[in-house]
Motif scaffolding. Structure first.
Motif, PDB file in Angstrom:
ATOM      1  N   LEU A  91       4.812 -10.067  -9.097  1.00  0.00           N
ATOM      2  CA  LEU A  91       3.654 -10.388  -8.275  1.00  0.00           C
ATOM      3  C   LEU A  91       4.035 -11.535  -7.355  1.00  0.00           C
ATOM      4  O   LEU A  91       4.422 -12.601  -7.817  1.00  0.00           O
ATOM      5  CB  LEU A  91       2.480 -10.772  -9.188  1.00  0.00           C
ATOM      6  N   LEU A  92       3.948 -11.302  -6.058  1.00  0.00           N
ATOM      7  CA  LEU A  92       4.321 -12.307  -5.073  1.00  0.00           C
ATOM      8  C   LEU A  92       3.073 -12.908  -4.437  1.00  0.00           C
ATOM      9  O   LEU A  92       2.115 -12.188  -4.138  1.00  0.00           O
ATOM     10  CB  LEU A  92       5.161 -11.679  -3.953  1.00  0.00           C
ATOM     11  N   ASN A 110     -10.850 -12.506   9.169  1.00  0.00           N
ATOM     12  CA  ASN A 110      -9.912 -13.550   9.602  1.00  0.00           C
ATOM     13  C   ASN A 110      -8.918 -13.957   8.516  1.00  0.00           C
ATOM     14  O   ASN A 110      -8.063 -14.818   8.755  1.00  0.00           O
ATOM     15  CB  ASN A 110     -10.672 -14.791  10.075  1.00  0.00           C
ATOM     16  N   TYR A 111      -9.052 -13.374   7.327  1.00  0.00           N
ATOM     17  CA  TYR A 111      -8.135 -13.703   6.233  1.00  0.00           C
ATOM     18  C   TYR A 111      -6.991 -12.692   6.197  1.00  0.00           C
ATOM     19  O   TYR A 111      -7.153 -11.536   6.599  1.00  0.00           O
ATOM     20  CB  TYR A 111      -8.883 -13.722   4.898  1.00  0.00           C
ATOM     21  N   ILE A 112      -5.838 -13.122   5.694  1.00  0.00           N
ATOM     22  CA  ILE A 112      -4.621 -12.302   5.717  1.00  0.00           C
ATOM     23  C   ILE A 112      -4.175 -12.022   4.285  1.00  0.00           C
ATOM     24  O   ILE A 112      -4.220 -12.925   3.437  1.00  0.00           O
ATOM     25  CB  ILE A 112      -3.482 -13.063   6.454  1.00  0.00           C
ATOM     26  N   PRO A 113      -3.749 -10.794   3.983  1.00  0.00           N
ATOM     27  CA  PRO A 113      -3.237 -10.512   2.629  1.00  0.00           C
ATOM     28  C   PRO A 113      -2.081 -11.456   2.272  1.00  0.00           C
ATOM     29  O   PRO A 113      -1.117 -11.583   3.026  1.00  0.00           O
ATOM     30  CB  PRO A 113      -2.753  -9.064   2.724  1.00  0.00           C
ATOM     31  N   ALA A 114      -2.204 -12.117   1.121  1.00  0.00           N
ATOM     32  CA  ALA A 114      -1.179 -13.081   0.696  1.00  0.00           C
ATOM     33  C   ALA A 114      -0.507 -12.686  -0.607  1.00  0.00           C
ATOM     34  O   ALA A 114       0.452 -13.329  -1.029  1.00  0.00           O
ATOM     35  CB  ALA A 114      -1.795 -14.470   0.551  1.00  0.00           C
ATOM     36  N   ALA A 115      -1.009 -11.641  -1.263  1.00  0.00           N
ATOM     37  CA  ALA A 115      -0.479 -11.245  -2.576  1.00  0.00           C
ATOM     38  C   ALA A 115       0.030  -9.808  -2.532  1.00  0.00           C
ATOM     39  O   ALA A 115      -0.654  -8.909  -2.008  1.00  0.00           O
ATOM     40  CB  ALA A 115      -1.557 -11.376  -3.647  1.00  0.00           C
ATOM     41  N   ILE A 128       3.875 -15.435 -11.601  1.00  0.00           N
ATOM     42  CA  ILE A 128       3.752 -15.241 -10.160  1.00  0.00           C
ATOM     43  C   ILE A 128       5.000 -15.814  -9.502  1.00  0.00           C
ATOM     44  O   ILE A 128       5.456 -16.899  -9.875  1.00  0.00           O
ATOM     45  CB  ILE A 128       2.500 -15.957  -9.610  1.00  0.00           C
ATOM     46  N   LEU A 129       5.548 -15.081  -8.545  1.00  0.00           N
ATOM     47  CA  LEU A 129       6.658 -15.611  -7.763  1.00  0.00           C
ATOM     48  C   LEU A 129       6.101 -16.115  -6.429  1.00  0.00           C
ATOM     49  O   LEU A 129       5.719 -15.313  -5.569  1.00  0.00           O
ATOM     50  CB  LEU A 129       7.719 -14.542  -7.507  1.00  0.00           C
TER      51      LEU A 129
END
Length: 392
Positions: A22-23, A276-281, A374-375
C-alpha cells in the motif's frame, strides 16, 4: 500519469521485496491537506478520522500538518492502541456509539499510558438513546470516574441518534440529573446524505438547510432549557469529507469538522464536492506470470480465439479498481483470487514478469488494514515504512 507510474514501478522493482503493498504519496497528501485547510473557517477545528487513516505515523503526520490534536475513533482496538501513544493534549471523540461492554472492556484493560493521556477527561463517548445514556451513567458509577458523553443527533441521515427535540430533551435531562457521574460534551450530527441524495428526491441546498436547521434547534434547546450543560468549549461535530466544503460559512452550526478519506481520496470519494483532491493512495502488486493470449480451463482448444494478453498477479481480490497500466482488467471468467488473479492486458501495454500493477482502493478504512504496513513515497522514492494500528 505514464511517467509517474513508470518511475514508481522502477522504484518498487529495486525495493527489498516484491509483495502487494500500500503506497501513500506524501507530496500528493500535502496538496490534499492544503486544500482541506483552505476550506476551514477560523471558528471551526479539524478532527482527523482514524478509521480512514489507520496508521500511527500517517495520523501523526496529518495532525502535525494541520496543527490539530483532535481524533475521531470508531474501533475499540484502535482506541486502546492510540491511548498508549497519545499525550495529555489529545481530544478523542467516538464516531459511533460503543456497546457498553466494549467501553467497559476498554477501561478494564487500559494499556500503559506512557505519555499522560487521561482516558476519562480526554475521551467523549457517543450516546444515541436514553438507554445508552443510562448504561454509561452506570459504568461511570462502577468505575468511580466521571465520563464525558456526546449526543448523536439525526440531522437527516436516519442512521440513528436523537431525531426530535422532544426525545433529545429527555436525554439531556438524564445527563443533567447525573452530572456527578457524566459530563455533557456536545453533539454529533453526520450529514453525508446532503451531497449523496438524488436531486429528484431533495436538492443539496434544501438537504443542507434542513440538517443545519435541526442542529440549531438542538443547540437552542440546550442553551435555553439546559443552561447548566452549556459552555463555550462544547464539541458540535459534523460534516465529513463529502460535506466539508458546505460548512465554510460562518452560519454553520458546527464547530468541529471530522475528515479523513479526502486526504488520500479512494475511489468512493470521486465525487463533485471533492473534485479538487487528488488520489494519494495506491495498491501496487507484482506480476508473477505473463502469457501472449488467454487460456481458460476446459477451453484450451479455443485459446487462439482469446487474443488478449494475460497475466497473473500476486493477490488481487481487494476492494479496488485496476488503475495502471491503463486498460488492464480482471478476467471475470477465471475469477478473482486472493492468491493469484488473472488480468487481461491491452495489446499496446508493455507488462513483464516482476513489473508492478497499480490499483486504487475503493476505501481506505478497510483496505489499508489488509497490508502489513504503508510505504510512504516522497519525490518518487520509498521512505521508511509506516505501521498500521493494532486491529485486535
Amino acid at each position: 500519469m505514464d511517467m509517474y507510474f513508470k518511475t514508481l514501478n522502477k522504484e518498487l522493482k529495486n525495493y527489498q521485496r516484491a509483495i502487494p503493498c500500500l503506497l501513500v504519496d506524501l507530496d500528493i497528501l500535502d496538496e490534499n491537506i492544503a486544500e482541506a485547510l483552505s476550506n476551514f473557517r477560523n471558528n471551526a477545528s479539524l478532527r482527523v478520522v482514524v478509521k480512514s487513516l489507520p496508521s500511527v505515523q500517517l495520523i501523526d503526520y496529518i495532525l502535525q500538518k494541520t496543527n490539530s490534536n483532535k481524533l475521531m475513533v470508531f474501533h475499540q482496538p484502535f482506541l486502546s492502541d492510540l491511548a498508549a501513544r497519545l499525550n495529555n493534549k489529545a481530544n478523542i471523540l467516538l464516531g459511533k456509539p460503543m456497546p457498553i461492554k466494549t467501553a467497559e472492556y476498554f477501561y478494564n484493560n487500559l494499556p500503559q499510558l506512557h505519555n499522560g493521556l487521561n482516558p476519562y477527561t480526554q475521551i467523549q463517548w457517543l450516546v444515541d438513546t436514553e438507554k445508552r445514556i443510562k448504561e454509561y451513567i452506570n459504568l461511570a458509577k462502577q468505575l468511580n470516574q466521571k465520563l464525558r458523553l456526546n449526543i448523536e443527533i439525526d440531522v437527516g441521515l436516519h442512521r440513528g441518534g436523537f431525531s426530535s427535540v422532544q426525545t433529545l430533551k429527555k436525554g439531556l435531562s438524564l445527563i443533567q440529573k447525573n452530572q456527578e457521574f457524566v459530563e455533557f460534551s456536545g453533539f454529533m450530527g453526520y450529514d453525508p446524505h446532503v451531497v449523496k441524495l438524488p436531486t429528484i428526491i431533495r436538492s443539496e441546498k434544501k438537504a443542507l438547510q434542513l440538517a443545519n436547521q435541526f442542529y440549531e434547534q438542538c443547540k437552542n434547546l440546550l442553551q435555553k432549557e439546559f443552561p447548566l450543560l452549556w459552555n463555550e468549549s462544547l464539541t458540535f461535530n459534523g460534516a465529513g469529507s463529502p460535506t466539508l466544503n458546505l460548512h465554510k460559512e460562518q452560519n454553520s452550526p458546527i464547530n468541529d469538522i471530522a475528515i479523513g478519506s479526502c486526504f488520500v481520496k479512494p475511489t468512493t470519494f470521486d465525487i463533485p464536492s471533492l473534485k479538487n483532491y487528488i488520489p494519494a493512495a495506491f495498491i501496487a502488486t507484482p506480476v508473477l506470470k505473463t502469457f501472449s493470449n488467454t487460456t481458460l480451463p476446459g477451453l484450451e482448444a479455443l485459446k487462439n480465439l482469446f487474443t488478449k494478453k494475460s497475466a497473473f498477479i500476486y493477490g488481487g481480490f481487494w476492494k479496488a479498481n485496476y488503475y495502471y497500466p491503463k486498460g488492464i482488467k480482471q478476467n471475470n471468467l477465471f475469477g478473482a483470487s486472493t492468491n493469484q488473479t488473472m488480468i487481461n492486458i491491452p495489446k499496446n501495454a508493455s507488462l513483464q514478469v516482476d513489473d508492478f500493477v497499480f490499483l486504487r482502493p475503493h476505501q481506505s478504512e478497510f483496505v489499508f488494514l489488509q497490508f502489513g504496513e504503508i510505504l510512504p513515497i516522497r519525490k518518487d522514492k520509498i521512505q521508511q515504512p509506516w505501521q498500521l494500528l493494532n486491529n485486535s
